[in-house]
Design an enzyme around this catalytic site. Structure first.
Site, short mmCIF file in Angstrom:
data_model
loop_
_atom_site.label_atom_id
_atom_site.label_comp_id
_atom_site.label_asym_id
_atom_site.label_seq_id
_atom_site.Cartn_x
_atom_site.Cartn_y
_atom_site.Cartn_z
N ASN A 15 0.89 -1.17 0.00
CA ASN A 15 0.00 0.00 0.00
C ASN A 15 0.92 1.22 0.00
O ASN A 15 1.59 1.48 1.00
CB ASN A 15 -0.86 -0.05 1.26
CG ASN A 15 -2.15 0.73 1.18
OD1 ASN A 15 -2.87 0.81 2.17
ND2 ASN A 15 -2.49 1.32 0.05
N ASN A 80 -6.84 10.40 -1.23
CA ASN A 80 -6.84 9.24 -2.12
C ASN A 80 -6.19 9.59 -3.46
O ASN A 80 -6.01 10.77 -3.80
CB ASN A 80 -8.27 8.76 -2.38
CG ASN A 80 -8.94 8.24 -1.12
OD1 ASN A 80 -8.36 7.46 -0.39
ND2 ASN A 80 -10.17 8.67 -0.89
N CYS A 89 -6.09 6.41 7.08
CA CYS A 89 -5.61 5.22 6.37
C CYS A 89 -4.74 4.43 7.33
O CYS A 89 -3.78 4.97 7.89
CB CYS A 89 -4.82 5.65 5.14
SG CYS A 89 -4.02 4.29 4.25
N GLY A 90 -5.09 3.16 7.56
CA GLY A 90 -4.38 2.35 8.54
C GLY A 90 -2.93 2.10 8.19
O GLY A 90 -2.03 2.28 9.03
N ASN A 166 -13.30 4.74 8.95
CA ASN A 166 -13.76 4.96 7.58
C ASN A 166 -14.67 3.79 7.21
O ASN A 166 -14.69 2.76 7.88
CB ASN A 166 -12.57 5.11 6.61
CG ASN A 166 -11.59 3.94 6.68
OD1 ASN A 166 -11.77 3.00 7.42
ND2 ASN A 166 -10.54 4.01 5.87
N GLU A 223 -10.41 -0.11 -2.89
CA GLU A 223 -10.48 1.06 -2.02
C GLU A 223 -11.20 2.21 -2.71
O GLU A 223 -10.91 2.53 -3.87
CB GLU A 223 -9.08 1.51 -1.61
CG GLU A 223 -8.39 0.58 -0.63
CD GLU A 223 -7.26 1.27 0.09
OE1 GLU A 223 -7.52 2.31 0.74
OE2 GLU A 223 -6.12 0.79 -0.01
N ARG A 224 -12.09 2.81 -1.99
CA ARG A 224 -12.78 4.01 -2.44
C ARG A 224 -11.75 5.09 -2.80
O ARG A 224 -10.92 5.47 -2.00
CB ARG A 224 -13.68 4.50 -1.30
CG ARG A 224 -14.39 5.80 -1.50
CD ARG A 224 -15.06 6.26 -0.21
NE ARG A 224 -14.09 6.38 0.88
CZ ARG A 224 -14.34 6.97 2.04
NH1 ARG A 224 -15.54 7.45 2.30
NH2 ARG A 224 -13.42 7.05 2.98
N CYS A 232 -4.74 -2.88 2.39
CA CYS A 232 -5.51 -1.81 3.01
C CYS A 232 -5.56 -2.12 4.49
O CYS A 232 -6.10 -3.16 4.90
CB CYS A 232 -6.92 -1.74 2.42
SG CYS A 232 -8.02 -0.57 3.26
N GLY A 233 -4.98 -1.25 5.31
CA GLY A 233 -4.88 -1.53 6.73
C GLY A 233 -6.22 -1.55 7.43
O GLY A 233 -6.55 -2.51 8.15
N THR A 234 -7.03 -0.51 7.23
CA THR A 234 -8.35 -0.52 7.85
C THR A 234 -9.20 -1.62 7.24
O THR A 234 -10.06 -2.20 7.92
CB THR A 234 -9.04 0.84 7.69
OG1 THR A 234 -9.09 1.20 6.31
CG2 THR A 234 -8.33 1.91 8.49
#
Length: 293
Positions: A15, A80, A89-90, A166, A223-224, A232-234
């Site tokens: 990421n 983004n 963002c995680g 999020n 991811e949005r 993606c961490g979250t």
């Protein structure tokens, strides 16, 4: 007038982000500039842009995000790849911690917490054996029962909506083959569609699901605002939370989540405002450079 931007490229399990320091909040980041920076052919390339701003330089001192937390010196202004703002963002906040420490902007001893301001509130980061760990805060299940359609997924599937600061919708798949066949160059279709969009995670449990008290799953994510990313961490946190929810009360609170870019760790822990979820894993700076804006 041309401005020279001194930047670093960072990544956490693939990421990746363009990061730069702007302590006094002097750089005007417009969507066109962000899209140019994150373009993988004509720019630096990345899933997003992270600007390190002193909290005091944010409008209103970022009081709506950090409140009276005067120990939060730095604010992670995250965008983004398409130029849109994101709550946080995680993986990004872990890479942000690496950036601040390696650039000498903060000193972080082993076990010492670093408080980072985000649009989702203050997030606490500390060093971990594999890189950095962040407390993503209290999570919550959301209302609704959305369905999800995706390219090469031959029928709509139910999704579990939840928030980790999020929005996410998590979909369980039956096999690795089904996960691998997804074409996430197309945006998954949510019904009903969330007003602000959502990240969509597709998850397959390992067999066995639990080894030595640790749950194991595979995940891919759209991811949005960025499209499919290697991690993606979250999203990993959301996927682990959803799998534990489906598995029932005997499921563990520690998980390893395999993403295309590697493996991250997710752990659920008690908090004063409800159960929190933490994310750990590698966070590295890849290279640095300068660009004229």
């Amino acid at each position: 007038m041309t401005t020279t931007l001194q930047f670093s490229k960072g990544q956490g399990t693939g990421n990746d982000f363009v990061l730069f320091a702007d302590p006094d909040g002097e750089v005007d980041l417009d969507p066109v500039t962000i899209r140019a920076l994150t373009d993988r052919r004509f720019g630096v390339g990345g899933d997003g842009v992270i600007r390190a701003v002193a909290t005091r330089a944010m409008p209103g001192g970022a009081v709506e995000y950090v409140g009276a937390d005067h120990g939060t010196e730095w604010f992670m202004d995250y965008h983004n790849a398409d130029g849109s703002l994101a709550e946080m963002c995680g993986n990004g906040v872990r890479v942000f911690a690496r950036f601040l420490t390696e650039r000498g902007l903060v000193t972080l001893a082993e076990g010492e917490p670093l408080r980072v301001g985000t649009r989702a509130g203050v997030r606490v980061v500390e060093r971990s054996p594999d890189g950095f760990r962040v407390d993503l805060g209290a999570w919550r299940l959301e209302d609704g029962e959305p369905t999800v359609r995706a390219r090469e997924l031959h029928a709509a599937r139910p999704g579990l909506p939840l928030s980790v600061g999020n929005p996410h919708v998590v979909v369980a798949l039956a096999s690795d083959d089904e996960l691998d066949a997804l074409d996430l160059t197309y945006v998954p279709v949510l019904d009903p569609a969330p007003a602000d969009g959502a990240n969509v995670e597709f998850v397959v449990p390992s067999d066995p699901l639990v080894v030595d008290g640790v749950g194991r799953i595979r995940m891919r994510v759209h991811e949005r605002g960025s499209g499919e990313t290697l991690s993606c961490g979250t999203g990993a946190a959301a996927a682990a939370l959803a799998t534990r929810h489906w598995a029932g009360s005997a499921a563990p609170s520690s998980w390893l989540v395999e993403v295309p870019g590697g493996v991250v760790g997710v752990t659920m822990v008690p908090g004063d405002d409800g159960e929190h979820v933490t994310l750990s894993g590698p966070a590295e700076l890849v290279f640095s450079g300068a660009l004229g804006l």
